[in-house]
Design a protein around this motif. Structure first.
Motif, PDB file in Angstrom:
ATOM      1  N   GLU A  72       0.808  -1.215   0.000  1.00 10.74           N
ATOM      2  CA  GLU A  72       0.000   0.000   0.000  1.00 10.74           C
ATOM      3  C   GLU A  72       0.843   1.267   0.000  1.00 10.74           C
ATOM      4  N   PHE A  73       2.134   1.137  -0.243  1.00 13.51           N
ATOM      5  CA  PHE A  73       3.000   2.325  -0.233  1.00 13.51           C
ATOM      6  C   PHE A  73       2.564   3.374  -1.261  1.00 13.51           C
ATOM      7  N   PRO A  74       2.210   3.008  -2.501  1.00 14.27           N
ATOM      8  CA  PRO A  74       1.772   4.051  -3.441  1.00 14.27           C
ATOM      9  C   PRO A  74       0.456   4.718  -3.036  1.00 14.27           C
ATOM     10  N   HIS A  75      -0.365   4.053  -2.202  1.00 15.33           N
ATOM     11  CA  HIS A  75      -1.672   4.587  -1.823  1.00 15.33           C
ATOM     12  C   HIS A  75      -1.714   5.010  -0.352  1.00 15.33           C
ATOM     13  N   ARG A  76      -0.568   5.184   0.251  1.00 13.31           N
ATOM     14  CA  ARG A  76      -0.531   5.447   1.692  1.00 13.31           C
ATOM     15  C   ARG A  76      -1.194   6.773   2.051  1.00 13.31           C
ATOM     16  N   HIS A  77      -1.065   7.785   1.192  1.00 10.20           N
ATOM     17  CA  HIS A  77      -1.658   9.082   1.502  1.00 10.20           C
ATOM     18  C   HIS A  77      -3.178   9.037   1.444  1.00 10.20           C
ATOM     19  N   GLU A  78      -3.727   8.228   0.532  1.00 13.97           N
ATOM     20  CA  GLU A  78      -5.182   8.131   0.415  1.00 13.97           C
ATOM     21  C   GLU A  78      -5.794   7.257   1.503  1.00 13.97           C
ATOM     22  N   ILE A  79      -5.005   6.355   2.100  1.00 13.49           N
ATOM     23  CA  ILE A  79      -5.549   5.465   3.126  1.00 13.49           C
ATOM     24  C   ILE A  79      -5.337   6.037   4.523  1.00 13.49           C
ATOM     25  N   TRP A  80      -4.105   6.419   4.849  1.00 17.94           N
ATOM     26  CA  TRP A  80      -3.794   6.868   6.213  1.00 17.94           C
ATOM     27  C   TRP A  80      -3.319   8.312   6.293  1.00 17.94           C
ATOM     28  N   GLY A  81      -2.924   8.904   5.189  1.00 17.00           N
ATOM     29  CA  GLY A  81      -2.293  10.219   5.226  1.00 17.00           C
ATOM     30  C   GLY A  81      -3.279  11.370   5.293  1.00 17.00           C
ATOM     31  N   PRO A  82      -2.752  12.589   5.208  1.00 12.87           N
ATOM     32  CA  PRO A  82      -3.624  13.775   5.249  1.00 12.87           C
ATOM     33  C   PRO A  82      -4.585  13.852   4.079  1.00 12.87           C
ATOM     34  N   ALA A 111       5.090  15.583   6.432  1.00  6.64           N
ATOM     35  CA  ALA A 111       6.412  15.092   6.835  1.00  6.64           C
ATOM     36  C   ALA A 111       6.297  14.178   8.053  1.00  6.64           C
ATOM     37  N   TYR A 112       5.426  14.534   8.986  1.00  9.64           N
ATOM     38  CA  TYR A 112       5.234  13.682  10.163  1.00  9.64           C
ATOM     39  C   TYR A 112       4.658  12.329   9.756  1.00  9.64           C
ATOM     40  N   PHE A 113       3.719  12.322   8.811  1.00 11.45           N
ATOM     41  CA  PHE A 113       3.157  11.057   8.356  1.00 11.45           C
ATOM     42  C   PHE A 113       4.217  10.190   7.685  1.00 11.45           C
ATOM     43  N   GLU A 114       5.071  10.779   6.854  1.00  9.34           N
ATOM     44  CA  GLU A 114       6.128  10.015   6.201  1.00  9.34           C
ATOM     45  C   GLU A 114       7.091   9.422   7.228  1.00  9.34           C
ATOM     46  N   LEU A 115       7.382  10.180   8.279  1.00  7.58           N
ATOM     47  CA  LEU A 115       8.254   9.669   9.341  1.00  7.58           C
ATOM     48  C   LEU A 115       7.602   8.488  10.053  1.00  7.58           C
ATOM     49  N   CYS A 116       6.312   8.594  10.339  1.00 10.23           N
ATOM     50  CA  CYS A 116       5.600   7.484  10.995  1.00 10.23           C
ATOM     51  C   CYS A 116       5.563   6.257  10.101  1.00 10.23           C
ATOM     52  N   TYR A 117       5.395   6.460   8.808  1.00 10.39           N
ATOM     53  CA  TYR A 117       5.340   5.320   7.885  1.00 10.39           C
ATOM     54  C   TYR A 117       6.696   4.622   7.804  1.00 10.39           C
TER      55      TYR A 117
END
Length: 400
Positions: A72-82, A111-117
């Motif tokens: 789910e890395f390509p879709h991480r922003h749509e699932i868990w991100g802002p 940036a915080y979301f990318e760090l958490c991922y």
């Protein structure tokens, strides 16, 4: 003969009566209860059980969640991100009602979301490898809970079981086998050798024994909770299916195979749907296995049942496109296999690797190298003239 006197008995003292049948049964039941309690206490406190199974669960769920995050890395922003339609504000409102929480909602920064991922990927990898397992098990549970709670309506049902198992594995000693921690312990023990252990005080020794007993009890209780969870899951699912008319007439899988949402390969689904008799048998077998599963765990019948469940989950992963759910169930079933089974697998693996290594070594020497004997070198016979020639050459070499 005439001087003998019969002993006088006190009429107020009653004569002892033999125990009645009810008293004997009560005493036997009490003794049986005491024996069972003693056996249970020894089972819980003496030694940790299913250490290999706990390690298999650690490796399996760590690998599953790592693959899930990478997929789910390509879709991480749509699932868990802002950018998710389920915004952090909506997630916080849901947390107020359900009591959940997530580290992903502490900030709306990208940036915080990318760090958490990135931390989630690293934590899943280290947990799978068994590095500092006690700490990593807690961090892995925090990661799974946070990602699950952040987008509870965006994923399938497989991560629900992963969530439960991640919390239960915190209680277990899942890093004592097949882990970097176990390897570090073996190296440390080999380096210590025959060095005597330092003399400990009585208090420190008692504290160490109490810590070991507490760890064993918590681990065994965690394994029992995991096994009970899987039994409850199978039993409740089977009983729920029995109440449905589609499972009773053997058509439930027909409807599932014709849902577009669960058709990763439509041609394969339509091909399987052309055999209604096999579909009906699969329906009945599924219900029978799930209902009977909790009752076959204490005999040898559990091995064919586990094999059939493995085939069932592989079929669900292929035909319905639910690999995370199927993988989570397959890993959960591994808790019911004894440690001797995993030790046997380890011995077979070592023998296989040794044979492969020996075969590659023979292949590197060539096909005929083992058949040709070693050729002796030429025998040099030195005469007086040859010795003088060798001496002259040696002196000339030294002078140069």
């Amino acid at each position: 003969m005439g001087n003998e006197q019969t002993p006088k008995t006190d009429p107020t003292t009653p004569a002892p009566q033999p125990p009645t049948g009810q008293e004997t049964v009560s005493a036997g039941a009490a003794q049986w209860t005491v024996d069972r309690i003693r056996t249970l206490r020894h089972l819980v406190t003496d030694r940790p059980v299913s250490l290999y199974a706990a390690s298999v669960l650690r490796i399996g769920y760590g690998l599953l969640y790592l693959v899930f995050l990478l997929r789910e890395f390509p879709h991480r922003h749509e699932i868990w991100g802002p950018s998710s339609p389920w915004t952090p504000a909506l997630a916080r409102q849901l947390f107020d009602q359900t009591g959940w929480n997530s580290i992903l909602t502490l900030s709306d920064s990208r940036a915080y979301f990318e760090l958490c991922y990135a931390m989630a990927l690293v934590t899943s990898t280290l947990f799978m490898l068994g590095w500092r397992t006690r700490v990593m098990s807690v961090l892995f549970a925090v990661v799974v809970v946070s990602f699950h709670a952040r987008a509870i309506f965006m994923t399938d049902g497989g991560d629900n079981l992963v969530l439960l198992m991640a919390v239960y594995l915190v209680l277990t000693a899942c890093g004592r086998r097949w882990s970097l921690d176990a390897r570090r312990g073996r190296i440390k023990a080999a380096r210590a050798g025959d060095t005597p252990e330092p003399v400990r005080s009585l208090f420190s020794q008692q504290l160490r024994d109490a810590r070991s007993t507490l760890t064993t009890v918590v681990h065994n209780c965690g394994i029992f909770v995991i096994a009970a969870q899987v039994c409850f899951l199978y039993g409740s699912t089977g009983l729920y299916k029995v109440q449905g008319a589609s499972w009773g007439n053997g058509t439930a899988l027909h409807y599932a195979l014709n849902l577009e949402l669960f058709q990763p390969w439509p041609a394969l689904s339509h091909l399987v749907d052309e055999y209604p008799v096999l579909i009906a048998l699969a329906c009945y077998m599924t219900v029978l296995l799930q209902v009977a599963f909790p009752f076959v765990l204490f005999g040898r019948l559990k091995y064919p049942v586990l094999a059939l469940l493995l085939c069932m989950h592989i079929g669900i992963a292929v035909l319905m496109g639910l690999p995370l759910f199927s993988g989570a169930m397959i890993v959960a079933d591994a808790v019911f296999l004894p440690d001797r089974f995993y030790r046997l697998l380890g011995r077979l693996w070592r023998r296989t690797t040794q044979r492969v290594g020996a075969g590659s070594a023979d292949a590197s020497r060539g096909p005929d190298s083992a058949l040709v004997p070693a050729q002796p070198g030429p025998v040099l016979r030195t005469t007086s003239s040859s010795r003088s020639t060798i001496q002259r050459r040696g002196s000339t070499t030294r002078s140069l």
